[in-house]
Design an enzyme around this catalytic site. Sequence first.
Site, mmCIF file in Angstrom:
data_model
loop_
_atom_site.group_PDB
_atom_site.id
_atom_site.type_symbol
_atom_site.label_atom_id
_atom_site.label_comp_id
_atom_site.label_asym_id
_atom_site.label_seq_id
_atom_site.Cartn_x
_atom_site.Cartn_y
_atom_site.Cartn_z
ATOM 1 C CB CYS A 95 20.116 7.528 -40.655
ATOM 2 S SG CYS A 95 20.445 7.015 -38.949
ATOM 3 C CG ASN A 139 19.930 9.694 -33.687
ATOM 4 O OD1 ASN A 139 19.992 10.823 -33.198
ATOM 5 N ND2 ASN A 139 18.929 8.863 -33.436
ATOM 6 C CG HIS A 193 9.145 9.871 -39.541
ATOM 7 N ND1 HIS A 193 9.757 9.212 -38.511
ATOM 8 C CD2 HIS A 193 10.129 10.207 -40.420
ATOM 9 C CE1 HIS A 193 11.056 9.158 -38.736
ATOM 10 N NE2 HIS A 193 11.317 9.760 -39.897
ATOM 11 C CD GLU A 203 15.125 4.128 -36.109
ATOM 12 O OE1 GLU A 203 15.595 3.805 -37.226
ATOM 13 O OE2 GLU A 203 15.791 4.738 -35.231
ATOM 14 C CB CYS A 208 14.212 7.636 -34.288
ATOM 15 S SG CYS A 208 13.893 7.777 -36.062
ATOM 16 N N GLY A 249 12.884 10.809 -36.541
ATOM 17 C CA GLY A 249 11.637 10.653 -35.774
ATOM 18 C C GLY A 249 11.422 11.808 -34.821
HETATM 19 N N1 LIG Z 1 14.573 3.456 -39.755
HETATM 20 C C1 LIG Z 1 14.684 4.657 -40.589
HETATM 21 C C2 LIG Z 1 16.147 4.946 -40.942
HETATM 22 C C3 LIG Z 1 16.972 5.366 -39.714
HETATM 23 C C4 LIG Z 1 16.412 6.584 -39.044
HETATM 24 C C5 LIG Z 1 16.902 6.878 -37.627
HETATM 25 N N2 LIG Z 1 17.838 5.972 -37.056
HETATM 26 C C6 LIG Z 1 17.349 8.334 -37.480
HETATM 27 O O1 LIG Z 1 18.187 8.632 -36.615
HETATM 28 O O2 LIG Z 1 16.774 9.178 -38.209
HETATM 29 C C7 LIG Z 1 13.868 4.436 -41.884
HETATM 30 O O3 LIG Z 1 13.643 3.267 -42.240
HETATM 31 O O4 LIG Z 1 13.478 5.435 -42.501
#
Ligand SMILES: N[C@H](CCC[C@H](N)C(=O)O)C(=O)O
Length: 286
Positions: free
Chosen positions: A75, A77, A169, A218, A227, A230
């Site tokens: 993650c 952020n 992604h 997400e 994200c 992302g």
């Molecule tokens: N939903 C993402 C995890 C959080 C990523 C996102 N909040 C960031 O800032 O990279 C996943 O399932 O891989």
Amino acid sequence: MRIRFTKMQGAGNDFVVLDETRAPLNLTTAQYRWLADRHFGVGADQILSVRPSPAPGIDFEYVIHNADGGEVEHCGNGARCFVRFVRERGLTDKSTVRVRTVNQVLELRMLPDGRVTVDMGAPVFELPQVPFDPRGLDPQAHGDWARWPLPLPDGRQVPAAVLSMGNPHAVLEVDDAERAPVAQLGPLVEAHPAFPRRVNVGFMQVRSRDAITLRVWERGAGETLACGTGACAAVVAGIRLGRLDSRVEVQTRGGVLTIEWRGIGSPVLMTGPAATVFEGEVEIPL
Ligand SMILES: N[C@H](CCC[C@H](N)C(=O)O)C(=O)O
């Protein structure tokens, strides 16, 4: 069980942060889901756990759970909030902190202006590592990594760039991010059978060679205001498609992230804000 938590956000992607450096909380999937619930719990996109150093040269372990309670690999952020958290709580006085997630070591650097730069590691394109299994796709329509034609239930095909930042992604290019069908297409691509562990879905509008607008549906959380991984995946895809230069401002609904990538084999650097919103205590249902 009564626990203390800290509510934080990075470009509007919001988190419940738990200090587990002294003792593990051993929360269940249902308890992570309850903490993230915006009606019955505290409310967050992800739950971040700060745990003791797992090995020499590593300062902390960094554990991430999505709002649906599932543990995930990364993650971005959250990583910026992580370093603000450990410094504000006196868990370290370092301005550069090394943390380990389930599958990589990240370096987090606090900048004098309060923003944070994260070395997000190198992107991964090899499909089984993403994980992405195109066997179910039409062999004639196989694109390259940047134009996999993902078939949808209604017969449409959406071309997606597929890569991993430690987490998977799929990046779709759109003409107008604000009008992109995020709520309609996001869940369909997230749950596409070609992604055995589901996928995060980016909707990228290239505005110039050094600026994009991005919205992300997400995995395990739905559309978030930003994200971090992302933003990295979208910029890497745009650079590899020849549409972007090596330093890009990413406009998200929650704020601006700056992403830099110098090409295959080099790490992606992400810079952006991280803020503490409030501290709290809550009785978690067993
Ligand atoms: N939903 C993402 C995890 C959080 C990523 C996102 N909040 C960031 O800032 O990279 C996943 O399932 O891989």
